[in-house]
Every structure is written in structure tokens, then in C-alpha cells.
Scaffold this active site. Sequence first.
Site, PDB file in Angstrom:
ATOM      1  N   HIS A 155       0.855  -1.193   0.000  1.00 53.04           N
ATOM      2  CA  HIS A 155       0.000   0.000   0.000  1.00 53.04           C
ATOM      3  C   HIS A 155       0.888   1.240   0.000  1.00 53.04           C
ATOM      4  O   HIS A 155       1.209   1.783  -1.044  1.00 53.04           O
ATOM      5  CB  HIS A 155      -0.917  -0.079   1.213  1.00 53.04           C
ATOM      6  CG  HIS A 155      -2.010   0.934   1.257  1.00 53.04           C
ATOM      7  ND1 HIS A 155      -2.192   1.886   0.296  1.00 53.04           N
ATOM      8  CD2 HIS A 155      -3.001   1.147   2.172  1.00 53.04           C
ATOM      9  CE1 HIS A 155      -3.243   2.640   0.608  1.00 53.04           C
ATOM     10  NE2 HIS A 155      -3.742   2.215   1.748  1.00 53.04           N
TER      11      HIS A 155
ATOM     12  N   HIS B  95      -0.655   1.101 -11.469  1.00 60.04           N
ATOM     13  CA  HIS B  95      -1.714   1.421 -10.499  1.00 60.04           C
ATOM     14  C   HIS B  95      -2.949   0.605 -10.838  1.00 60.04           C
ATOM     15  O   HIS B  95      -3.240   0.408 -12.016  1.00 60.04           O
ATOM     16  CB  HIS B  95      -2.049   2.922 -10.544  1.00 60.04           C
ATOM     17  CG  HIS B  95      -2.747   3.395  -9.324  1.00 60.04           C
ATOM     18  ND1 HIS B  95      -4.092   3.227  -9.141  1.00 60.04           N
ATOM     19  CD2 HIS B  95      -2.269   3.978  -8.213  1.00 60.04           C
ATOM     20  CE1 HIS B  95      -4.417   3.718  -7.952  1.00 60.04           C
ATOM     21  NE2 HIS B  95      -3.335   4.185  -7.369  1.00 60.04           N
TER      22      HIS B  95
ATOM     23  N   ASP C 269       3.905   7.914  -6.565  1.00 54.59           N
ATOM     24  CA  ASP C 269       5.113   7.696  -5.774  1.00 54.59           C
ATOM     25  C   ASP C 269       6.399   7.898  -6.561  1.00 54.59           C
ATOM     26  O   ASP C 269       7.469   7.997  -5.973  1.00 54.59           O
ATOM     27  CB  ASP C 269       5.100   6.277  -5.186  1.00 54.59           C
ATOM     28  CG  ASP C 269       4.013   6.136  -4.147  1.00 54.59           C
ATOM     29  OD1 ASP C 269       3.821   7.087  -3.379  1.00 54.59           O
ATOM     30  OD2 ASP C 269       3.355   5.088  -4.105  1.00 54.59           O
TER      31      ASP C 269
HETATM   32  C1  LIG Z   1       0.643  -0.975  -8.272  1.00 49.25           C
HETATM   33  C2  LIG Z   1       0.640  -2.430  -8.751  1.00 49.25           C
HETATM   34  C3  LIG Z   1       0.554  -3.335  -7.513  1.00 49.25           C
HETATM   35  C4  LIG Z   1      -0.582  -2.651  -9.654  1.00 49.25           C
HETATM   36  O1  LIG Z   1      -0.537  -3.956 -10.058  1.00 49.25           O
HETATM   37  P1  LIG Z   1      -1.594  -4.644 -11.017  1.00 49.25           P
HETATM   38  O2  LIG Z   1      -2.691  -3.720 -11.360  1.00 49.25           O
HETATM   39  O3  LIG Z   1      -1.956  -5.923 -10.371  1.00 49.25           O
HETATM   40  O4  LIG Z   1      -0.736  -4.871 -12.325  1.00 49.25           O
HETATM   41  P2  LIG Z   1      -0.519  -6.269 -13.008  1.00 49.25           P
HETATM   42  O5  LIG Z   1       0.075  -7.208 -12.017  1.00 49.25           O
HETATM   43  O6  LIG Z   1      -1.788  -6.675 -13.664  1.00 49.25           O
HETATM   44  O7  LIG Z   1       0.613  -5.936 -14.087  1.00 49.25           O
HETATM   45  C5  LIG Z   1       0.382  -5.879 -15.483  1.00 49.25           C
HETATM   46  C6  LIG Z   1       1.719  -6.118 -16.194  1.00 49.25           C
HETATM   47  O8  LIG Z   1       2.570  -4.992 -15.988  1.00 49.25           O
HETATM   48  C7  LIG Z   1       3.772  -5.381 -15.326  1.00 49.25           C
HETATM   49  N1  LIG Z   1       4.033  -4.405 -14.287  1.00 49.25           N
HETATM   50  C8  LIG Z   1       3.140  -3.861 -13.422  1.00 49.25           C
HETATM   51  N2  LIG Z   1       3.754  -2.992 -12.615  1.00 49.25           N
HETATM   52  C9  LIG Z   1       5.050  -2.996 -12.982  1.00 49.25           C
HETATM   53  C10 LIG Z   1       6.171  -2.293 -12.509  1.00 49.25           C
HETATM   54  N3  LIG Z   1       6.062  -1.410 -11.506  1.00 49.25           N
HETATM   55  N4  LIG Z   1       7.359  -2.530 -13.075  1.00 49.25           N
HETATM   56  C11 LIG Z   1       7.475  -3.395 -14.101  1.00 49.25           C
HETATM   57  N5  LIG Z   1       6.453  -4.086 -14.615  1.00 49.25           N
HETATM   58  C12 LIG Z   1       5.236  -3.887 -14.045  1.00 49.25           C
HETATM   59  C13 LIG Z   1       3.475  -6.727 -14.691  1.00 49.25           C
HETATM   60  O9  LIG Z   1       4.657  -7.484 -14.535  1.00 49.25           O
HETATM   61  C14 LIG Z   1       2.490  -7.326 -15.675  1.00 49.25           C
HETATM   62  O10 LIG Z   1       3.245  -7.875 -16.741  1.00 49.25           O
HETATM   63  P3  LIG Z   1       2.849  -9.313 -17.371  1.00 49.25           P
HETATM   64  O11 LIG Z   1       1.499  -9.092 -17.985  1.00 49.25           O
HETATM   65  O12 LIG Z   1       3.948  -9.577 -18.338  1.00 49.25           O
HETATM   66  O13 LIG Z   1       2.830 -10.262 -16.214  1.00 49.25           O
HETATM   67  C15 LIG Z   1       1.924  -2.747  -9.560  1.00 49.25           C
HETATM   68  O14 LIG Z   1       1.962  -1.967 -10.725  1.00 49.25           O
HETATM   69  C16 LIG Z   1       3.186  -2.565  -8.750  1.00 49.25           C
HETATM   70  O15 LIG Z   1       3.602  -3.487  -8.007  1.00 49.25           O
HETATM   71  N6  LIG Z   1       3.867  -1.366  -8.870  1.00 49.25           N
HETATM   72  C17 LIG Z   1       5.106  -1.129  -8.166  1.00 49.25           C
HETATM   73  C18 LIG Z   1       4.823  -0.637  -6.744  1.00 49.25           C
HETATM   74  C19 LIG Z   1       4.207   0.754  -6.708  1.00 49.25           C
HETATM   75  O16 LIG Z   1       4.689   1.689  -7.334  1.00 49.25           O
HETATM   76  N7  LIG Z   1       3.151   0.893  -5.888  1.00 49.25           N
HETATM   77  C20 LIG Z   1       2.501   2.164  -5.646  1.00 49.25           C
HETATM   78  C21 LIG Z   1       1.121   2.184  -6.192  1.00 49.25           C
HETATM   79  S1  LIG Z   1       0.421   3.816  -5.980  1.00 49.25           S
END
Ligand SMILES: CC(C)(COP(=O)(O)OP(=O)(O)OC[C@H]1O[C@@H](n2cnc3c(N)ncnc32)[C@H](O)[C@@H]1OP(=O)(O)O)[C@@H](O)C(=O)NCCC(=O)NCCS
Length: 379
Positions: A219, A259, A315
Site C-alpha cells: 500500500h 496502479h 510515488d
Molecule cells: C501498483 C501495482 C501493484 C498494480 O498492479 P496490477 O494492477 O496488479 O498490475 P498487473 O500485475 O496486472 O501488471 C500488469 C503487467 O505490468 C507489469 N508491471 C506492473 N507494474 C510494474 C512495474 N512497476 N514494473 C514493471 N512491470 C510492471 C506486470 O509485470 C504485468 O506484466 P505481465 O502481464 O507480463 O505479467 C503494480 O503496478 C506494482 O507493483 N507497482 C510497483 C509498486 C508501486 O509503485 N506501488 C505504488 C502504487 S500507488
Amino acid sequence: MTDPEPIRRIGLENVVVADTELSHIDGEKPELLYRGVDAQELAEKSSYEETAYLLWNGGFPTRDELDSFRGELDDRRSLSHGVAEIVEHAPEDAVPMDVLRSAVSATSVYGDGDGTTRDRSLSVLAKAPTALAAFGRARDGYEAVEPREDLDTAANFLYMLNGEEPDERHAEILDTALLLHADHGLNASTFTGRVIASTESDVVSAVTGAIGALKGPLHGGANQDVMEMLLDIEDSQKDVSSYLAGMLEDGERVPGFGHRVYEAFDPRAEVFKKIAKEVSEKTDGPDWFSMLEEVEAFLREEKRIHEKGISPNVDLYSGTVYYSLGVPVDFFVPMFAIGRSVGWTAQAQEQYDDNRLVRPRAEYVGERGVEYVPIDERE
Ligand SMILES: CC(C)(COP(=O)(O)OP(=O)(O)OC[C@H]1O[C@@H](n2cnc3c(N)ncnc32)[C@H](O)[C@@H]1OP(=O)(O)O)[C@@H](O)C(=O)NCCC(=O)NCCS
């Protein structure tokens, strides 16, 4: 009457569990509204305290109303002896979010107001920054600095943390950062707070639980991770592309991207990007902004941006902004908590106003008919 068939939605994704008039996120447009007003416009024209008033009361204050609201915060900024003891005697290696959570919780143990939800909410907003700044000073071996009545929340925080007159522009920037974190729909911590409020527990309990939820790395925390990544790149003297290529090869995600709700872009990230550029140009030392631009360019080349539906989130740029203002890296998540306290308290009040106990179900998937074996007969 038999119960209707339960609905299974593990993780509650896309399930509506409350009505709210506080904030609206349109992930497609994309936009973030506070009480119907564009948060980007508020970031440009309003202040954190005016926005807090707007979220709490549903309309903009007149000048007198805003002055009186600020006066109510000023009256509560100092810590009571009990809360000050907790913060100042915390071990110097304590996790700042743990200290903040304990301090906020203690504001109701050592409450000095009338104990109403409004009074307690004001105390949380007013005292949380004082408590965090006091912890920052105590762990560095300095005396706490008392808040000043002529400074708003952001300026007071910088003043109490550093013990010197805050730079006016730095205070304005921190004010905008707090404003941009004030509310964000029914995210995990806000939901936690609403669940607690739905039991008719008090608002300080709701905020304390919400801080606990925000502490989790899924989070809050990505702004700190971004800064640590940049510091690591700087220390290791690697270039940005090879560092990130290594991360992706190891299956890691790059913090500050992606996101659940926003796909095209996070409107808060746009505001932070402008500010990050400004502070970077005015600050000596590594050019964090250019490094972040390289990070963005690398992910674009890797076709992660847009094609994978990920883009910079709030972020990515907020971490370097806090860093340039002199906020310690492990205070980034507590800064988020301080800003979000506005939303947590407003959402708790909204829950009280139209309450229904939140009580979902879990499907039992364990064994049945297991017999009790006396302790001496167990193998
Ligand atoms: C925020 C987050 C949890 C959202 O996840 P989500 O909606 O479940 O996204 P998904 O897991 O469906 O990802 C879709 C694709 O993008 C990729 N992806 C998503 N976020 C990524 C990132 N930060 N860096 C690299 N690749 C990323 C995933 O690996 C996935 O690839 P694939 O289809 O080859 O497996 C995720 O983007 C993340 O972990 N970000 C990094 C942490 C962060 O900045 N958090 C703050 C949020 S405000």
C-alpha cells in the site's frame, strides 16, 4: 428464510461496499475529484488545510471559517505529556510508522478536548505532524521544538523537524504534497478505517488501524522504494538502464509505476513531476529528476508503459520531492499518513452518518469432524 447464495470476490476487487461524496477516481479519464473539485486544480490554487475543510464539510470555507478552522488546529498542535513521552522515548531505530501509529493512538488516551469525533479528528490532524517531527529530533539527539501559531501544518512540520525557519517555497511544496494525499477512494487503509468505524468504535481507533494498513509495502512505501532505488543507482555508479534491466531480469517491479485504478496516468504524478523538476533545478547534488526521466524512458523503450497498462504513479516523483526538502527517507510513508488522515477521519464520519456494520463472510475450507485428542495421547 434461507440466506441468498454468497458472492465470492477474493480481495474484494471492484466490489462497492459504501457510498461516498468525498473523493472520486476516474481511472479512464483519468481524474481525481475531492467533493467534485479536480484535485489537480486544488493542488494549484488551494491549500492542504482549505482542502481538509472542504472534505470534512462539503463546501469551501469563507476566510473567517478557514481562520477559525486553522485556530482549532493551532490549539491542538502541542503534544500532551503522555504522547510526548511515547515519542521521545521510542528507541532511535524504531520504525517511524510504528511510532506515528502509537502516538496517534495515544492522543485519545491523553485527550484534552471534549472527546467528540470532531475534536478527536482535529487532534489527529494537528498532533500527528508534531509527533513525527519530535521523533525525528529525539532520535538525532535533539530536543523537541514546540509548534508555532503563525505557521500552517506543512510549515510547522518543517520548522519542528529542523528547528529553523522553514523555506517558504519548501513549505508550499509540502503543503501541496499533503493535499494530494488527502483522500483516494476506498483504498485498503481507508477501508480498514471504515470497517473499524462501522463497529461504532471511535475515530482515533479507525485512524490507528488505517495507519497499520498503510504501513504494508503493498500500500504505502513505493515512494521510499523509489528513493532507495535512486540512491542505490547513485552508490553503485551503474547507469540507469543496466540497473533497471537487472531488476526486470530478476522479475522485480520498478517502484513508482503501475496502479490498479489509473492506466493512462496518475493525475497526482503530473503535479509531482512538475514540482520534482523545480526542486531538482534548485538543489545541488545528484540530478534525481533526470534520473527519473531516464527510468521513465527505459520503461517506455521496454514497452512496459502503455502496452502493459502501467505508467508513472504518485510515488515516482514524490520521493525525490520529500528528499530534496530534507525529509528523511523513512519518513516518506508517515508523510503519506499525515496527508491521508484528512480522508480517514472524513470517511469515518461518513460511515457514522449512514452506518451498517461491515461483516463479510469467509468460506470455510478446512476439515470437519476432527476429534479432540488429550495432550498425553498426542504423538
Ligand atoms: C501498483 C501495482 C501493484 C498494480 O498492479 P496490477 O494492477 O496488479 O498490475 P498487473 O500485475 O496486472 O501488471 C500488469 C503487467 O505490468 C507489469 N508491471 C506492473 N507494474 C510494474 C512495474 N512497476 N514494473 C514493471 N512491470 C510492471 C506486470 O509485470 C504485468 O506484466 P505481465 O502481464 O507480463 O505479467 C503494480 O503496478 C506494482 O507493483 N507497482 C510497483 C509498486 C508501486 O509503485 N506501488 C505504488 C502504487 S500507488
